[in-house]
Design a protein around this motif. Structure first.
Motif, PDB file in Angstrom:
ATOM      1  N   MET A  35       0.851  -1.179   0.000  1.00  0.00           N
ATOM      2  CA  MET A  35       0.000   0.000   0.000  1.00  0.00           C
ATOM      3  C   MET A  35       0.892   1.237   0.000  1.00  0.00           C
ATOM      4  N   GLY A  36       0.548   2.217  -0.815  1.00  0.00           N
ATOM      5  CA  GLY A  36       1.297   3.455  -0.839  1.00  0.00           C
ATOM      6  C   GLY A  36       0.539   4.567  -0.146  1.00  0.00           C
ATOM      7  N   LEU A  37       1.065   5.772  -0.242  1.00  0.00           N
ATOM      8  CA  LEU A  37       0.405   6.946   0.336  1.00  0.00           C
ATOM      9  C   LEU A  37       0.306   8.033  -0.719  1.00  0.00           C
ATOM     10  N   GLY A  38      -0.931   8.393  -1.064  1.00  0.00           N
ATOM     11  CA  GLY A  38      -1.166   9.504  -1.969  1.00  0.00           C
ATOM     12  C   GLY A  38      -1.002  10.815  -1.217  1.00  0.00           C
ATOM     13  N   PHE A  69       5.992   3.810  -0.272  1.00  0.00           N
ATOM     14  CA  PHE A  69       5.702   4.214  -1.646  1.00  0.00           C
ATOM     15  C   PHE A  69       4.878   5.502  -1.601  1.00  0.00           C
ATOM     16  N   PHE A  70       5.483   6.610  -2.031  1.00  0.00           N
ATOM     17  CA  PHE A  70       4.844   7.919  -1.920  1.00  0.00           C
ATOM     18  C   PHE A  70       4.558   8.497  -3.296  1.00  0.00           C
ATOM     19  N   ASP A  71       3.322   8.968  -3.470  1.00  0.00           N
ATOM     20  CA  ASP A  71       2.855   9.436  -4.771  1.00  0.00           C
ATOM     21  C   ASP A  71       2.579  10.934  -4.740  1.00  0.00           C
ATOM     22  N   GLY A 216       2.078  -7.502 -18.215  1.00  0.00           N
ATOM     23  CA  GLY A 216       2.840  -7.601 -16.977  1.00  0.00           C
ATOM     24  C   GLY A 216       3.121  -6.265 -16.315  1.00  0.00           C
ATOM     25  N   ILE A 217       2.187  -5.328 -16.460  1.00  0.00           N
ATOM     26  CA  ILE A 217       2.344  -3.982 -15.893  1.00  0.00           C
ATOM     27  C   ILE A 217       1.610  -3.896 -14.567  1.00  0.00           C
ATOM     28  N   GLY A 218       2.253  -3.332 -13.545  1.00  0.00           N
ATOM     29  CA  GLY A 218       1.618  -3.159 -12.251  1.00  0.00           C
ATOM     30  C   GLY A 218       0.498  -2.128 -12.303  1.00  0.00           C
ATOM     31  N   ILE A 219      -0.406  -2.192 -11.335  1.00  0.00           N
ATOM     32  CA  ILE A 219      -1.584  -1.325 -11.305  1.00  0.00           C
ATOM     33  C   ILE A 219      -1.602  -0.556  -9.988  1.00  0.00           C
ATOM     34  N   VAL A 220      -1.702   0.764 -10.097  1.00  0.00           N
ATOM     35  CA  VAL A 220      -1.696   1.630  -8.914  1.00  0.00           C
ATOM     36  C   VAL A 220      -3.002   2.415  -8.883  1.00  0.00           C
ATOM     37  N   CYS A 294      -1.420  -2.081  -6.200  1.00  0.00           N
ATOM     38  CA  CYS A 294      -0.894  -1.334  -5.053  1.00  0.00           C
ATOM     39  C   CYS A 294      -1.655  -0.015  -4.937  1.00  0.00           C
ATOM     40  N   PRO A 295      -2.710   0.040  -4.137  1.00  0.00           N
ATOM     41  CA  PRO A 295      -3.480   1.280  -3.990  1.00  0.00           C
ATOM     42  C   PRO A 295      -2.709   2.344  -3.226  1.00  0.00           C
TER      43      PRO A 295
END
Length: 356
Positions: A35-38, A69-71, A216-220, A294-295
């Motif tokens: 999980m990341g942080l928007g 993981f920071f967006d 094979g691409i990740g999804i955010v 990974c939301p």
């Protein structure tokens, strides 16, 4: 077939949750927390910005809890969000995190959005983001919105050069169509595609999700809590600052809000039965969509940060998953998901290089 995403070690947190480490884009991809942080809400986008020092403490707390993981984006603020994150990562914090930022959208004049993807702009935007963030290399650099005037091959071609120069490590697209994703991926491997994806925003599943998984691409997913609605219901919309741009979203207009609140009420009722919050249930639904997901839920409160992390503990049976989806199916939601649809994936195809 679901793309393979490598699961690495986990980090135990004071909340009692072990946050998994995963790799977006396959074995050679970018390793991030599950999980990341928007960070968008930490600046002026959602009304008056919170105190800067509180947001820096929030970033540090997130890292301590296993979120790495920071967006951000050069559009948030604009610019101030990157500057804030850069300040938070000084003093040794940088080597503990993965930084994702974006380029391609700017305000021009009277709140008019301009989207640019020409190579000259790509390079200038990257250099500026590196300076604001105070870092030497961006871990994941997204095309924030697709410039429909410029072949995507030209945009990705310049990003490829930036990878070769060591200024960025991985390339991503945000709100791109399936055709655009394929063409971009043919120029340089994409690590991730970012798009709005939640219980009540699921157009992504029709065309783009299968494309990402085939390649094979990740999804955010951004806004996995429906921009806050799936967490708090209609009350929070009425309490938003008049400068909060969410007030302009069709789903939050009075003519739609009364209808849409039924979705929240049903989610909240199921959450009560499972002993969790509505936000945790809605986020758990996104988390269970696959190991390539990974939301990046955003928050400005440490309490909500901890609650979001604890959603990793919420388990859903297949029957519960299907029931949740029925609450927020397309026919049950009134209003478009975005106030600026011309700048999203619906119109994100670009001309072919020969058509310039």
């Amino acid at each position: 077939m679901e793309a393979k995403l490598m699961v690495a070690a986990t980090t135990s947190t004071p909340t009692g949750v072990a946050v998994p480490r995963v790799k977006l884009g396959g074995p050679e991809g970018l390793e991030v927390s599950k999980m990341g942080l928007g960070c968008v809400g930490m600046s002026a986008t959602y009304g008056p910005p919170p105190p800067q020092m509180e947001m820096i403490k929030l970033v540090h707390r997130a890292i301590d809890l296993g979120i790495t993981f920071f967006d951000t984006s050069d559009f948030y603020g604009p610019h101030t969000n990157e500057i804030l994150l850069g300040k938070a990562l000084k003093g040794g914090w940088r080597n503990k995190v993965e930084v994702a930022t974006k380029f391609g959208v700017s305000l021009k004049g009277d709140e008019k959005l301009e989207v640019r993807g020409d190579p000259k702009y790509v390079r200038a935007a990257c250099e500026s983001s590196l300076q604001r963030l105070g870092i030497d290399c961006i871990d994941l650099y997204y095309v924030h919105r697709i410039d429909t005037r410029v072949p995507i091959e030209d945009t990705i071609g310049e990003l490829k050069k930036l990878v070769e120069e060591g200024k960025i490590k991985h390339i991503g697209l945000s709100e791109a169509s399936g055709a655009t994703i394929r063409r971009a991926h043919a120029v340089h491997r994409l690590t991730a595609v970012q798009t709005e994806w939640s219980l009540w925003s699921r157009e992504f599943e029709q065309q783009i999700l299968p494309t990402c998984r085939q390649l094979g691409i990740g999804i955010v997913p951004y806004s996995p809590l429906g921009r806050g609605f799936l967490a708090a219901g209609p009350t929070f919309i009425r309490d938003l600052s008049h400068t909060d741009f969410r007030k302009r979203f069709p789903r939050f207009k009075e003519e739609n809000l009364e209808h849409n609140k039924k979705i929240y009420e049903r989610i909240r009722e199921m959450a009560r039965g499972k002993g969790c919050t509505a936000a945790q249930l809605a986020l758990a639904w996104v988390l269970m969509q696959g190991r390539d997901v990974c939301p990046i839920p955003g928050t400005t409160k440490i309490e909500h940060l901890c609650q979001n992390i604890e959603s990793l503990l919420v388990e859903l049976t297949q029957r519960e998953k299907e029931e949740l989806e029925s609450y927020a199916c397309a026919n049950a939601v009134k209003g478009e998901r975005h106030a600026f649809m011309s700048h999203t994936w619906i119109n994100s195809d670009t001309p072919l290089p020969s058509q310039q």
